[in-house]
Design a protein around this motif. Structure first.
Motif, mmCIF file in Angstrom:
data_model
loop_
_atom_site.group_PDB
_atom_site.id
_atom_site.type_symbol
_atom_site.label_atom_id
_atom_site.label_comp_id
_atom_site.label_asym_id
_atom_site.label_seq_id
_atom_site.Cartn_x
_atom_site.Cartn_y
_atom_site.Cartn_z
ATOM 1 N N UNK A 122 12.053 9.910 -10.961
ATOM 2 C CA UNK A 122 13.233 9.295 -10.355
ATOM 3 C C UNK A 122 13.075 9.107 -8.848
ATOM 4 N N UNK A 123 12.382 10.034 -8.188
ATOM 5 C CA UNK A 123 12.277 9.972 -6.723
ATOM 6 C C UNK A 123 11.036 9.232 -6.230
ATOM 7 N N UNK A 124 10.168 8.801 -7.140
ATOM 8 C CA UNK A 124 8.900 8.162 -6.731
ATOM 9 C C UNK A 124 9.116 6.687 -6.409
ATOM 10 N N UNK A 125 9.984 6.427 -5.413
ATOM 11 C CA UNK A 125 10.271 5.049 -5.034
ATOM 12 C C UNK A 125 10.034 4.879 -3.537
ATOM 13 N N UNK A 126 9.716 3.652 -3.162
ATOM 14 C CA UNK A 126 9.565 3.292 -1.752
ATOM 15 C C UNK A 126 10.344 2.009 -1.523
ATOM 16 N N UNK A 127 11.368 2.120 -0.695
ATOM 17 C CA UNK A 127 12.240 0.971 -0.419
ATOM 18 C C UNK A 127 12.839 0.418 -1.716
ATOM 19 N N UNK A 128 13.144 1.331 -2.647
ATOM 20 C CA UNK A 128 13.789 0.940 -3.895
ATOM 21 C C UNK A 128 12.838 0.515 -5.000
ATOM 22 N N UNK B 13 0.831 -1.210 0.000
ATOM 23 C CA UNK B 13 0.000 0.000 0.000
ATOM 24 C C UNK B 13 0.863 1.257 0.000
ATOM 25 N N UNK B 14 1.948 1.234 0.782
ATOM 26 C CA UNK B 14 2.832 2.394 0.831
ATOM 27 C C UNK B 14 3.531 2.605 -0.519
ATOM 28 N N UNK B 15 3.987 1.517 -1.133
ATOM 29 C CA UNK B 15 4.695 1.626 -2.419
ATOM 30 C C UNK B 15 3.781 2.165 -3.507
ATOM 31 N N UNK B 16 2.566 1.620 -3.571
ATOM 32 C CA UNK B 16 1.620 2.070 -4.594
ATOM 33 C C UNK B 16 1.152 3.489 -4.296
ATOM 34 N N UNK B 17 1.022 3.816 -3.004
ATOM 35 C CA UNK B 17 0.603 5.170 -2.635
ATOM 36 C C UNK B 17 1.598 6.213 -3.102
ATOM 37 N N UNK B 18 2.885 5.911 -2.996
ATOM 38 C CA UNK B 18 3.916 6.835 -3.489
ATOM 39 C C UNK B 18 3.775 7.027 -5.000
ATOM 40 N N UNK C 197 2.796 10.529 -6.975
ATOM 41 C CA UNK C 197 3.693 11.076 -7.992
ATOM 42 C C UNK C 197 2.976 11.235 -9.328
ATOM 43 N N UNK C 198 2.163 10.245 -9.702
ATOM 44 C CA UNK C 198 1.426 10.326 -10.967
ATOM 45 C C UNK C 198 0.448 11.497 -10.957
ATOM 46 N N UNK C 199 -0.182 11.720 -9.818
ATOM 47 C CA UNK C 199 -1.125 12.849 -9.729
ATOM 48 C C UNK C 199 -0.389 14.183 -9.865
#
Length: 399
Positions: free
Chosen positions: A125-131, A72-77, A81-83
């Motif tokens: 580039x920065x829209x990552x969560x735990x890589x 959920x956290x990864x997809x939320x990021x 970012x897409x928005x």
């Protein structure tokens, strides 16, 4: 009853009863100290086996909950970012609209568009969560969602798959294939075409009979922002490409849009797309080797001339739709992951309740039982004492 020095039946009976009471007292004390009526397999083998399996499932679902939290956290990021990228593309559209005027400094507008593109690159580039970055590439990621146990006890794992949605601006290598004279709004290189088509008019894609078609090349067509892709298969010629485009357009089911084929053979294969929607519709087609990102067309977006600005207005609609589609995709995926996580949490609580019903001691009943057994123990000790003293009465017979 005959008295005997060798056998004291009364004492034996009293001792048996006392042993039974002590055994029951030991069980009750163990229940009170552990809180369980089934603490090990000796207490109740069947219940212990069932509860142990259920407890293992609880541990598994607790781990699954952590996996879903990560998902959920990864997809939320990615969604956030897409928005934000969508907002920047809308701002870019405002600049392109302003560039439609003749009395405007298009060079400065082009600079602003370039700055927004660079900002989009930074967000991607920065829209990552735990890589893990869902805005780069096209790979999918599986998040463990459930453990499914059948009646036979076999366990299988199920997962929620979240697809990446590339919003990279890196452009794939351009590939020729459009006839530079017959295609509507085609550029000089023959790798892209764009035009705003009025109602009842046609947008024509002429697939060059002399072009070389390589397996994996992608023909990306956008109609009013709706993306339609055709990937070239091995051994395809210009007729195959035209037929593939026709099939893909028909499969999209766009209202008011019809497609027909013409030419072919020794001549160019023509894909004639008719606009009968009742209004103007933007059409755009690009041909690449398939390595570019979803926003690759940002690299060729130009407003330096009136013609470029008009083409950019068509292109930006498709780019905005790309970002909107990504936002919607990630939003739906995040919602599904959160729903599954809520279900897993509720299921874990239900399993824990079930385990408790099977194994937990009823402490109210155990307390009452303890009081009763303690009284019985005291009475048993007195009864045994009386029974043990009965042989002494035999001494009276020899006085």
């Amino acid at each position: 009853m005959t008295n005997s020095l060798l056998t004291n039946t009364s004492a034996m009976i009293a001792l048996q009863n006392l042993r039974t009471v002590n055994k029951g007292l030991s069980m009750v004390q163990e229940q009170i100290s552990t809180g369980k009526k089934v603490a090990n397999a000796k207490d109740n083998a069947a219940i212990f086996a069932i509860s142990t399996v259920m407890q293992s499932d609880v541990k598994g679902f607790e781990a699954i909950s952590q996996s879903l939290n990560l998902g959920a956290a990864s997809v939320g990021v990615a969604r956030g970012a897409a928005e934000k990228i969508t907002e920047l593309l809308v701002d870019m559209k405002g600049l392109i609209v302003a560039a439609q005027e003749d009395n405007i400094d298009r060079t400065k507008i082009q600079t602003d568009i370039g700055q927004l593109r660079e900002q989009i690159d930074g967000i991607v580039e920065s829209a990552q969560f735990n890589g893990l970055n869902f805005l780069k590439g096209t790979d999918s990621t599986d998040f463990l969602a459930s453990l499914d146990r059948d009646a036979a006890g076999n366990v299988t794992a199920s997962a929620i798959t979240v697809d990446a949605f590339s919003l990279e601006t890196a452009a794939g290598a351009a590939v020729v294939g459009l006839d530079t004279t017959g295609s509507t709004g085609v550029n000089a290189a023959g790798d892209a075409a764009a035009a705003l088509i009025a109602d009842t008019n046609d947008f024509e894609i002429h697939v060059d009979t002399g072009a070389t078609f390589t397996e994996g090349d992608v023909w990306e067509l956008r109609i009013d922002g709706r993306k339609i892709n055709y990937t070239v298969a091995a051994g395809a010629d210009h007729d195959d490409v035209a037929a593939g485009l026709e099939s893909a357009i028909n499969a999209a089911g766009l209202s008011g849009i019809t497609v027909a084929l013409a030419g072919g053979g020794a001549a160019d294969a023509e894909v004639i797309i008719s606009n009968n929607t009742g209004g103007a519709v933007g059409f755009e087609v690009t041909v690449t080797d398939g390595t570019g990102g979803g926003l690759a067309n940002l690299n060729t977006l130009s407003v330096t001339t009136s013609a470029d600005a008009a083409a950019a207005l068509v292109s930006i609609e498709g780019l905005i739709q790309e970002a909107v589609d990504a936002s919607a995709e990630f939003g739906s995926a995040q919602k599904r992951v959160e729903i599954q996580n809520e279900f897993v949490t509720n299921l874990t609580d239900a399993l824990k309740t079930g385990i408790g019903a099977l194994t937990d001691a009823d402490l109210e009943a155990a307390s009452a039982r303890l009081q009763s057994l303690q009284v019985q123990q005291q009475l048993g000790i007195q009864a045994l004492s009386i029974a043990n003293s009965s042989p002494n009465s035999i001494l009276g017979l020899f006085q």
